[in-house]
Design an enzyme around this catalytic site. Structure first.
Site, PDB file in Angstrom:
ATOM      1  N   THR A 181      15.899  17.056 -13.872  1.00  0.00           N
ATOM      2  CA  THR A 181      14.611  17.734 -13.904  1.00  0.00           C
ATOM      3  C   THR A 181      14.855  19.230 -13.780  1.00  0.00           C
ATOM      4  OG1 THR A 181      13.595  15.804 -12.918  1.00  0.00           O
ATOM      5  CG2 THR A 181      12.360  17.882 -12.782  1.00  0.00           C
TER       6      THR A 181
ATOM      7  N   CYS B 290      32.616  35.444  -2.956  1.00  0.00           N
ATOM      8  CA  CYS B 290      32.952  34.029  -2.796  1.00  0.00           C
ATOM      9  C   CYS B 290      34.328  33.866  -2.172  1.00  0.00           C
ATOM     10  CB  CYS B 290      32.851  33.291  -4.112  1.00  0.00           C
ATOM     11  SG  CYS B 290      33.972  33.907  -5.324  1.00  0.00           S
TER      12      CYS B 290
HETATM   13  C1  LIG Z   1      16.566   7.283  -9.278  1.00  0.00           C
HETATM   14  C2  LIG Z   1      16.746   8.666  -9.798  1.00  0.00           C
HETATM   15  N1  LIG Z   1      17.968   9.220  -9.810  1.00  0.00           N
HETATM   16  C3  LIG Z   1      18.184  10.453 -10.253  1.00  0.00           C
HETATM   17  C4  LIG Z   1      17.157  11.217 -10.738  1.00  0.00           C
HETATM   18  C5  LIG Z   1      17.485  12.582 -11.236  1.00  0.00           C
HETATM   19  O1  LIG Z   1      17.016  13.593 -10.395  1.00  0.00           O
HETATM   20  P1  LIG Z   1      16.824  15.053 -10.983  1.00  0.00           P
HETATM   21  O2  LIG Z   1      15.876  14.946 -12.113  1.00  0.00           O
HETATM   22  O3  LIG Z   1      16.316  15.848  -9.852  1.00  0.00           O
HETATM   23  O4  LIG Z   1      18.163  15.526 -11.463  1.00  0.00           O
HETATM   24  C6  LIG Z   1      15.844  10.690 -10.762  1.00  0.00           C
HETATM   25  C7  LIG Z   1      14.669  11.425 -11.282  1.00  0.00           C
HETATM   26  O5  LIG Z   1      14.638  12.087 -12.255  1.00  0.00           O
HETATM   27  C8  LIG Z   1      15.652   9.387 -10.280  1.00  0.00           C
HETATM   28  O6  LIG Z   1      14.427   8.823 -10.275  1.00  0.00           O
END
Ligand SMILES: Cc1ncc(COP(=O)(O)O)c(C=O)c1O
Ligand SMILES: Cc1ncc(COP(=O)(O)O)c(C=O)c1O
Lengths: 406, 132, 406, 132
Positions: free
Chosen positions: C251, C340
């Site tokens: 996301t 760093c």
């Molecule tokens: C079970 C699960 N794992 C991983 C993710 C990935 O998270 P992100 O989108 O924050 O990278 C999500 C949601 O998108 C998720 O529902």
């Protein structure tokens, strides 16, 4: 905007904010505590690695956030590694373990067919890097049997990755039982707790590696964390500076981390609040009762322990993506499949793995209420859904199922 | 950019001419019954003009809207006029489509043309609509 | 807090905000425009991948930000890939190219000894993955000769990675000349423009892959971008969802990206402002003139084209880290080496690669003024530095150099 | 947590007893002249008590502070008292140290002990301080 349910204006797409947001499994609004913490974080100028007050201020903020995250993850502060989200945490856990394994024998990784694509694709990458991968199938309810894990273990198994709760069905997996089986065999257990963090306790899970993502528990997007238990050897994917114990190089996302930590603390308060706990179940019950009015529905994952916030329903005779679009016009935000694959025509890999036929899988919609969702909101949303279902079914083949009250 | 034009939204939320005629003069079906969008038209044709038309459809929201706008545009049109429709014409009827939705314009054009061809050749499609 | 230069209270560590912040090369404060954009981003609930208004709102915000970033990076909006910072952008460019190369022949990568550790360590990872690596040495001024790049090219060279300006010395590399040489040989050019983005134009660089990091140009920490020119094949490191054209799953960091884009737009305004351009050079001149009072100093990188914001000086007889600590007490924020690696005892790999002896490298301090730094501030900081140098030298060997006015 | 205790900050910004005695009774040097911290003490000892003491030092801020606090504590102390110092004592003189700074306490203890030993054995270190 929410259309009053009696006066829909379906010919105009809704504009402005969402009306009834039932897509918290995709992402949640940022809570007030997190907004304030992000704002505060932006007023901290220094680089946490710098040797002066500005740097120290940033470093101190980071370290208190680490302590807050440790409370969520049920681990020591030193075990918390900040990442750029849940997917990155998953990639680091899976690929990092495989890359860190000594390269003299092929290593073996076990995962499940219902994992989020971040885990499945990381396993595919691990495979490209030489690992052998076993993918376990769930039962018809979408549940992974610890005994299946036991049978799949091999002498060269280095990692098992099974999610805590599934993002499409909400089904909760028996992680602590799996941990016992995995540890007996001397392997490590990773669990993707992105969907459970802040909703149910992560205490006592027993996993060595645990992924979370802030935006699923009312924190900001683009920041996550991985619990890395002491002694676990990981090879970083993003290398350079020695930030995060060398496991994730790069100047830390100070505002994001502060926001995540504030959201974690707020979530833990809600976890301890019996009224809130009762409310979660009440909302689900009302939502399901309302949707049952559509007739000919099936709850995917039924019969397994699950998160009350995630309700996955197939409506016979209706395509899930179409229903999502129709409800969107009415200001109701839901999803078909997971957000990251919204728009793809493939039926959900999760539902398919559960043995659900493609037709029923394509007719699935996920309703995911959240912390501020009221009973009224889900009642309204369900009524509108039933209405939409009726109209859509009427367009399809003659003799399609009709709402039970029709 | 909104996902759908106001016309598309209007038609998939308030479809026109939904249903199926009893004893139609012609029946046309197009689509992939396993995983794609499906449209079935039934029509009565008088003096080369569509006098009555209905659709059944199963598919994405844009394809439902397509079926609806096609019936609306076909009603009162001559078969010759309908035969002249191309994808762009159907897209225009829909008030425009996002690039990843263009396939529904082809679907609409195809089912409309098939109605004309079937009528001319005196054949009917009887492929049933399947909810898949 | 800034101590009035006449009344230092050296026995008390400073508390609160930084006094005179001359460490912008480590990280910059977040500008007002970026703060507002981040706040706005946090009020957008949806997941950009979701099929409803909340999702569309997030997606639209992301896409306008992409257009703004394209203006900074001098590329098409579609060429912009958002990442979780500069280090991740570097890792994706280097490892992504190597992983995407067809696995039948060993591939060759050329980089330079003065690169940021994010590039050097990514090259080390590429080496673990089977790539051959050539590391070019700069000349004594810290400048990479395009002819050296030409000589190092091999038939199997897939990537050359040379930074746009160095983070320790500010020396600007001849990227467009290197691009011509690299493209003639059919290889790709990556440039780490983390230090130059927002300070000098990135137009016409000719690199296929360009890394930037928001917090270096007054945006928030934890977000960056990689320009990926059309036709460049990259294999993602973080896999799963199809975000960012499949090159970076997860996301998207909507608030962070909005903040970065707002900061980019603001930076481009400053780039076009002749008064601001004149100011940059004036500030450097005053700073250098003030520091020269210490006597026995050497400017590292002298003689090469460089960013006026980065001034790297060795003070004979004084350890850089010690000077940093003493100045910190007076509320003056500078750094020895890169942030760093602050705290490490090794002399800078950049200065060492330039052929600078360890003793002089250990006595180096980087002063990096920023957009809001005044001539007064650098004059005060320089005077305090000269004072501190005098005191520190007096503690050391008899006969150590003394300030020229002493 | 602040990087340095107020005492450490005080001593590296306002070092006490900096410099070198002419004709000292004893001279003690400790440190790695190539890359580490270096401290040289010169002292006059009267009746087994440190009557005058100076330091020169080159190194990190904490090591400079260590040299300074060591001279301050040694002044007026007997050689026997100084010999009893351990690392913890020097750390206490400094008002505490972060774990990654503890090595300077050892450095301070070593140079103080060396002062005592050199005096007892009548030897002097003449390793020059080098700015490295
Ligand atoms: C079970 C699960 N794992 C991983 C993710 C990935 O998270 P992100 O989108 O924050 O990278 C999500 C949601 O998108 C998720 O529902
Ligand atoms: C030249 C250069 N490249 C890469 C980076 C890494 O950027 P980030 O810390 O945002 O990951 C930095 C700064 O830390 C830098 O100066």
């Amino acid at each position: 905007m929410t259309h009053p349910s009696s006066v829909p204006s379906p010919s105009q797409p809704t504009v402005g904010g969402p009306g009834i947001y039932l897509d918290h499994a995709a992402t949640s609004p940022v809570c007030r505590e997190a907004v304030d913490a992000v704002l505060g974080g932006m007023s901290i100028t220094g680089n946490p690695s710098s040797r002066h007050e500005a740097g120290d201020e940033a470093k101190d903020a980071l370290e208190s956030s680490r302590t807050q995250m440790a409370a969520l993850l049920d681990c020591a502060a030193d075990d918390v590694v900040f990442t750029g989200g849940g997917s990155e945490a998953d990639a680091l856990a899976v690929c990092g373990t495989v890359l860190a394994a000594d390269g003299h024998r092929p290593v073996h990784v076990i995962t499940s067919a219902i994992e989020h694509s971040a885990v499945l694709e990381s396993c595919a990458m691990a495979h490209e890097l030489g690992a052998e991968i076993t993918i376990l199938r769930p039962d018809g309810r979408g549940w992974i049997d610890p005994e299946d894990v036991r049978r799949a273990l091999r002498p060269n198994t280095v990692l098992v990755s099974v999610m805590h709760a599934n993002n499409e069905t909400g089904v909760i997996q028996p992680i602590s039982d799996i941990a016992a089986v995995v540890h007996e065999a001397g392997a490590l257990l990773h669990t993707d707790a992105v969907q459970t963090a802040g909703k149910i306790s992560l205490a006592g899970l027993g996993a060595d590696l645990v992924s979370v993502s802030a935006h699923k528990f009312y924190g900001p997007k683009g920041v996550g964390a991985l619990k890395v238990a002491p002694g676990v050897r990981l090879s970083p994917l993003i290398r350079g500076g020695s930030q995060e114990r060398g496991l994730r190089a790069g100047t830390e996302n100070v505002p994001g981390v502060l926001g995540m930590a504030a959201a974690a603390t707020a979530a833990l308060h809600h976890l301890d609040d019996p009224a809130h706990q009762a409310h979660r179940h009440t909302v689900r019950a009302h939502l399901l009762k309302g949707l049952e009015e559509a007739g000919d529905i099936a709850v995917n994952g039924e019969g397994a322990p699950c998160l009350p916030e995630t309700l996955n329903v197939s409506f016979t005779g209706v395509r899930g993506d179409t229903l999502v679009d129709v409800l969107a016009v009415h200001g109701i935000c839901v999803s078909a499949g997971s957000a990251c694959h919204a728009g793809s025509d493939e039926p959900s890999h999760v539902l398919t793995a559960m043995g659900i036929p493609a037709q029923r899988a394509r007719s699935a919609v996920r309703f995911s209420p959240g912390r501020t969702t009221t009973v009224d909101a889900v009642t309204t949303a369900a009524a509108r859904t039933v209405d939409a279902i009726g109209k859509l079914r009427a367009l399809g083949p003659a003799g399609a199922p009709q709402p039970s009250h029709a | 950019m909104p996902r759908y034009s106001p016309t598309v939204v209007d038609h998939f939320t308030n479809p026109r001419n939904a249903g199926e005629l009893d004893d139609p003069d012609v029946r046309a079906f197009i689509g992939n019954p396993v995983c794609g969008d499906q449209i079935m038209l039934t029509a009565r044709v008088t003096d080369g003009t569509v006098a009555e038309i209905r659709f059944r459809a199963h598919g994405c929201a844009a394809s439902l809207a397509t079926a609806s706008v096609v019936t609306e545009a076909a009603l009162g049109a001559t078969l010759g006029e309908i035969e002249a429709w191309d994808d762009e014409r159907v897209e225009a009827l829909l008030g425009g489509l996002a690039p990843d939705q263009r396939h529904v314009a082809a679907l609409g054009r195809q089912v409309a043309h098939r109605l004309v061809t079937n009528h001319r050749e005196g054949v009917d499609d009887d492929a049933p609509l399947i909810c898949a």
